[in-house]
Write a protein that holds these residues in place. Structure first.
Motif, short mmCIF file in Angstrom:
data_model
loop_
_atom_site.label_atom_id
_atom_site.label_comp_id
_atom_site.label_asym_id
_atom_site.label_seq_id
_atom_site.Cartn_x
_atom_site.Cartn_y
_atom_site.Cartn_z
N CYS A 3 28.84 -51.97 -55.77
CA CYS A 3 30.19 -52.29 -55.28
C CYS A 3 30.83 -53.29 -56.22
O CYS A 3 30.34 -54.40 -56.39
CB CYS A 3 30.11 -52.85 -53.86
SG CYS A 3 31.68 -53.51 -53.26
N PHE A 5 33.50 -55.06 -55.92
CA PHE A 5 33.95 -56.31 -55.30
C PHE A 5 32.78 -57.24 -55.01
O PHE A 5 32.90 -58.46 -55.16
CB PHE A 5 34.77 -56.05 -54.03
CG PHE A 5 36.16 -55.51 -54.30
CD1 PHE A 5 36.62 -55.29 -55.59
CD2 PHE A 5 37.02 -55.24 -53.24
CE1 PHE A 5 37.90 -54.80 -55.84
CE2 PHE A 5 38.30 -54.76 -53.47
CZ PHE A 5 38.74 -54.54 -54.76
N CYS A 6 31.63 -56.68 -54.60
CA CYS A 6 30.43 -57.51 -54.42
C CYS A 6 30.04 -58.14 -55.76
O CYS A 6 29.63 -59.30 -55.81
CB CYS A 6 29.27 -56.70 -53.85
SG CYS A 6 29.42 -56.38 -52.08
N HIS A 45 30.27 -57.76 -47.38
CA HIS A 45 30.70 -56.38 -47.57
C HIS A 45 30.92 -55.66 -46.24
O HIS A 45 29.98 -55.52 -45.45
CB HIS A 45 29.65 -55.63 -48.40
CG HIS A 45 30.05 -54.22 -48.71
ND1 HIS A 45 30.47 -53.82 -49.96
CD2 HIS A 45 30.12 -53.12 -47.92
CE1 HIS A 45 30.76 -52.54 -49.93
NE2 HIS A 45 30.55 -52.08 -48.70
N HIS A 96 35.12 -51.72 -49.99
CA HIS A 96 34.81 -53.08 -49.58
C HIS A 96 36.16 -53.61 -49.10
O HIS A 96 37.09 -53.75 -49.90
CB HIS A 96 34.25 -53.88 -50.77
CG HIS A 96 33.89 -55.31 -50.48
ND1 HIS A 96 32.76 -55.91 -51.01
CD2 HIS A 96 34.53 -56.26 -49.76
CE1 HIS A 96 32.71 -57.18 -50.60
NE2 HIS A 96 33.78 -57.42 -49.85
ZN ZN Z 1 31.07 -54.88 -51.60
#
Ligand code: ZN
Length: 143
Positions: A3, A5-6, A45, A96
């Motif tokens: 992910c 964004f993670c 998340h 996310h």
């Molecule tokens: Zn994420």
């Protein structure tokens, strides 16, 4: 699943971060609709709007308000949109959860939904359907 964004939350991916605390991070969209287009993201998340716990969502939306004011002033925007895209048909590309803050200027562009000819009966039918589902979820609503 990987992910992006993670990865940004963990500082394993580059982003133009403009705000960060223990629970929330905000950074500029790499494909902005206008300069200043900002994403506000819970660090934990969650796939979409419907899966974010209410307490956390409240924190996120307060942060959106704080940042939207700063974005608007910074880019001298006439207005702004706060949008959450949920699902592929709504334009969600990163799964996310996040809010978009999009600065807007007079006559920059218009959203163009495909309007159909709606009838009063049709509108009422869908209102009944929504009210029926809402009543089933009453117990988990904590407004
Ligand atoms: Zn994420």
């Amino acid at each position: 699943m990987e992910c992006i964004f993670c990865n940004i939350v963990n500082h394993n991916a580059e982003a133009e971060i403009i705000f960060e605390d223990d629970e929330i991070i905000a950074f500029l969209d790499i494909q902005p609709i206008n300069y200043g287009h900002t994403l506000v993201v819970p660090k934990k998340h969650y796939d979409n709007f419907l899966t974010v716990p209410q307490e956390e969502l409240s924190r996120v939306i307060k942060t959106v308000q704080y940042i939207a004011g700063a974005v608007k002033r910074s880019v001298k925007a006439d207005g702004f949109n706060v949008i959450s895209n949920n699902g592929e048909s709504a334009g969600q590309t990163v799964y996310h959860f996040h809010f978009h803050i999009i600065p807007r200027f007079a006559d920059d562009f218009t959203f163009k939904p495909r309007f159909k000819n709606y009838t009063d009966e049709g509108i009422k039918e869908y209102a009944d359907k929504i009210r029926s589902v809402l009543s089933k979820y009453k117990d988990i609503y904590n407004g």
